[in-house]
Design an enzyme around this catalytic site. Structure first.
Site, mmCIF file in Angstrom:
data_model
loop_
_atom_site.group_PDB
_atom_site.id
_atom_site.type_symbol
_atom_site.label_atom_id
_atom_site.label_comp_id
_atom_site.label_asym_id
_atom_site.label_seq_id
_atom_site.Cartn_x
_atom_site.Cartn_y
_atom_site.Cartn_z
ATOM 1 N N GLN A 51 3.935 -1.149 -10.620
ATOM 2 C CA GLN A 51 3.411 -2.714 -10.803
ATOM 3 C C GLN A 51 3.756 -3.620 -11.788
ATOM 4 O O GLN A 51 3.393 -4.889 -12.424
ATOM 5 C CB GLN A 51 2.137 -2.379 -11.151
ATOM 6 C CG GLN A 51 1.676 -1.998 -9.314
ATOM 7 C CD GLN A 51 -0.561 -1.711 -9.676
ATOM 8 O OE1 GLN A 51 -0.392 -0.566 -10.004
ATOM 9 N NE2 GLN A 51 -0.543 -2.663 -8.959
ATOM 10 N N CYS A 88 -6.422 -3.893 -5.249
ATOM 11 C CA CYS A 88 -5.154 -3.307 -6.377
ATOM 12 C C CYS A 88 -4.919 -4.428 -7.239
ATOM 13 O O CYS A 88 -5.004 -5.810 -6.636
ATOM 14 C CB CYS A 88 -4.172 -2.973 -5.483
ATOM 15 S SG CYS A 88 -2.606 -3.382 -5.614
ATOM 16 N N GLU A 131 -2.360 5.270 -6.096
ATOM 17 C CA GLU A 131 -1.245 4.481 -7.809
ATOM 18 C C GLU A 131 -0.135 5.942 -7.267
ATOM 19 O O GLU A 131 0.381 5.189 -6.831
ATOM 20 C CB GLU A 131 -2.239 5.448 -8.333
ATOM 21 C CG GLU A 131 -2.675 5.087 -9.484
ATOM 22 C CD GLU A 131 -3.148 2.834 -8.957
ATOM 23 O OE1 GLU A 131 -2.067 2.310 -9.200
ATOM 24 O OE2 GLU A 131 -3.894 2.527 -9.188
HETATM 25 NI NI NI Z 1 -2.510 -0.717 -6.561
#
Ligand code: NI
Length: 159
Positions: A51, A88, A131
């Site tokens: 991310q 998210c 995750e």
């Molecule tokens: Ni996420």
């Protein structure tokens, strides 16, 4: 320490399988510190390295009991089932209905390479699964039942 930019799920990095961490060095520690700071700034519950554009198997989680750093994590046990809203940081402003195990146990390394286990129910179990999926290039929108409607989101806010 530094805040890193959080990628959205339109960016290819979010859909790649991440490589294991092999060096437990200052660079890893800096990544973990930056991810912790980035997570706190974003008011999130969990953040995975892809991310922030790093394709390594690194996750930070904070479900309210302080930060938990997971390096090279894997699920070793799950049980039960829960269906509930999930969001998210890479899918801003949206929530989906996702089925997850109620309980999950992970085995992982800490920032110095020591192996340990961590476990939890409800939000923790959900968060571990969410995750760890990121490390295999999976965003929750690929496994959800559907997005929550505006009405459902407003009802959630009132709770
Ligand atoms: Ni996420």
């Amino acid at each position: 320490m530094g805040i890193r930019r959080i990628l959205t799920d339109r960016e290819p990095a979010l859909h790649k399988v991440c490589k294991p961490v092999e060096k437990f060095d200052r660079r890893l520690h800096k990544l973990l510190d930056d991810m912790t700071e980035t997570l706190a700034e974003a008011n999130g519950v969990g953040l995975a390295a892809p991310q922030v554009g790093i394709l390594r198997r690194v996750v930070v989680v904070d479900t309210g009991d302080g930060i938990l750093e997971l390096v090279n994590p894997s699920l070793v046990e799950t049980s039960g089932e829960q269906i509930g809203p999930e969001g998210c940081l890479s899918v801003p402003g949206k929530y989906g209905l996702v089925k997850r195990p109620y309980y999950a146990k992970v085995r992982a390394q800490d920032r110095n390479g020591e192996w340990f286990e961590a476990e939890g129910e409800e939000l923790i179990g959900r968060c571990f699964c969410h995750e760890l999926d990121h490390l295999d290039g999976i965003v929750y929108t690929q496994v959800m039942e559907r997005f929550l409607t505006e009405e459902e989101l407003m009802a959630e806010d009132e709770e």
